[in-house]
Design an enzyme around this catalytic site. Structure first.
Site, PDB file in Angstrom:
ATOM      1  N   MET A   1      39.306  29.339  33.719  1.00 14.67           N
ATOM      2  CA  MET A   1      39.528  30.571  32.949  1.00 14.67           C
ATOM      3  C   MET A   1      38.294  30.879  32.115  1.00 14.67           C
ATOM      4  O   MET A   1      37.896  30.075  31.267  1.00 14.67           O
ATOM      5  CB  MET A   1      40.773  30.428  32.061  1.00 14.67           C
ATOM      6  CG  MET A   1      42.074  30.333  32.847  1.00 14.67           C
ATOM      7  SD  MET A   1      43.536  30.037  31.806  1.00 14.67           S
ATOM      8  CE  MET A   1      43.382  28.260  31.513  1.00 14.67           C
TER       9      MET A   1
ATOM     10  N   CYS B   1      38.247  36.300  41.362  1.00  6.56           N
ATOM     11  CA  CYS B   1      38.014  37.047  40.127  1.00  6.56           C
ATOM     12  C   CYS B   1      37.768  38.520  40.429  1.00  6.56           C
ATOM     13  O   CYS B   1      36.905  38.849  41.248  1.00  6.56           O
ATOM     14  CB  CYS B   1      36.823  36.461  39.380  1.00  6.56           C
ATOM     15  SG  CYS B   1      36.497  37.295  37.802  1.00  6.56           S
TER      16      CYS B   1
END
Length: 332
Positions: free
Chosen positions: A14, A96
């Site tokens: 993350m 992503c």
């Protein structure tokens, strides 16, 4: 325990969250959970020489390096650097959806070009000895995931990749922000289960929407090989990771309490400050330690306010712990 066994439960990479301080904290809760770095771009390592991005503590293992990129030779060089730095696994980001990632032609946009992903993975595998894995979505934009995902898995597996973490959502590259892409596209865990049934030789972890160890255990019981937890593990690390070794990996207890994890961080904090670091760089990851517990609000307030002050040290954590242990306040 090998990497596939560690991957039964992992903490998702993350951005801005899973830095080395966060990973060290998470390791205080679990010896076995697989940890991932934030995404590091191959150009930053190879062209920019930003080798400081590879720094990590020996205590973080097992830990995987996630790379972003789309040039096979550049990714191969970055993977080699990651292996030389001591990472246990090299992971390629194919999930992503941010604009910055799209402009570099990597991340989720690569779901549209499984041939290039296969070429990248083959180059990374040939360049170094660590296992190369892929984290992907079930598809992007107007793709049909029922058709796209199995074709993607087949093509990339043909390049030598045997382990995938699949975020069970589509990614909308236009019209949704990265934050919205984590919540708005509906989850399809059943599709990921069908991929495991279709490709039984592959190790497949599911990512997205996992909020508890009960849910993770149910997914493992349903036939999936692994579960990757993101925001829940960050915001509620004691709840997700504190009992993970016993419940997911079958290790003997006792479970790790948030108090024990916080105290285990004190020597690390002292060493970080001695090297010129700032307290808040570590404690910003500790704000959720007591989530759901009496005194959680007082803990967050004392830690966030105290860590920002000049000269702040481990005493801030000790004072925050004292408030929690003596609190009868309602948990928030």
């Amino acid at each position: 325990m090998n990497m596939k066994q560690h991957a039964r439960l992992s903490v998702a990479p993350m951005m801005d969250w899973t830095d080395r301080h966060c990973r060290y904290l998470h390791r205080r809760f679990s010896r076995h959970v697989l940890l991932y770095t934030e995404m590091v771009t191959a150009p930053a390592l190879v062209r920019g020489g930003a080798l400081h991005l590879l720094k990590h503590s020996p205590q973080e293992h097992p830990v995987a390096l996630q790379l972003g990129g789309s040039d096979p030779q550049e990714l191969a060089q970055a993977a080699r650097l990651g292996a030389e730095a001591g990472y246990d696994e090299i992971n390629l980001n194919v999930g992503c959806p941010s604009d910055r990632v799209q402009s570099g032609t990597f991340g989720a946009v690569l779901m549209k070009d499984p041939g290039l992903v296969a070429e990248c993975c083959a180059a990374m595998i040939a360049a170094q000895p660590r296992e190369v894995t892929v984290k992907c979505r079930i598809g992007v934009d107007d793709q049909d995931p029922e058709a796209v995902l199995p074709a993607f898995l087949s093509r990339v597996a043909g390049a030598g990749v045997g382990r995938f973490a699949i975020h069970a959502r589509m990614a909308w590259l236009h019209g949704l922000s990265p934050r919205e892409n984590r919540d708005i596209p509906p989850l399809d865990h059943d599709l990921v289960r069908r991929m495991k049934a279709r490709f039984p030789h592959l190790h497949i972890s599911v990512n997205g929407g996992v909020e508890s160890l009960d849910q993770a255990g149910a997914m493992l019981s349903s036939g999936l090989d692994g579960v990757m937890v993101g925001r829940a593990a960050y915001h509620r690390p004691a709840e997700i990771l504190g009992a993970a070794d016993r419940r997911i990996f079958g290790a003997a207890g006792p479970d790790v309490t948030p108090e024990a994890a916080a105290r285990a961080m004190l020597p690390y904090i002292e060493a970080h400050l001695a090297q010129g670091g700032k307290l808040h760089q570590v404690t910003r990851h500790m704000l959720g330690l007591f989530a759901g517990r009496p005194g959680a609000r007082a803990w967050r307030r004392r830690l966030s306010q105290g860590a920002a002050r000049a000269g702040a040290g481990p005493g801030v954590v000790e004072a925050a712990l004292a408030e929690v242990s003596g609190s009868t306040a309602t948990a928030v």
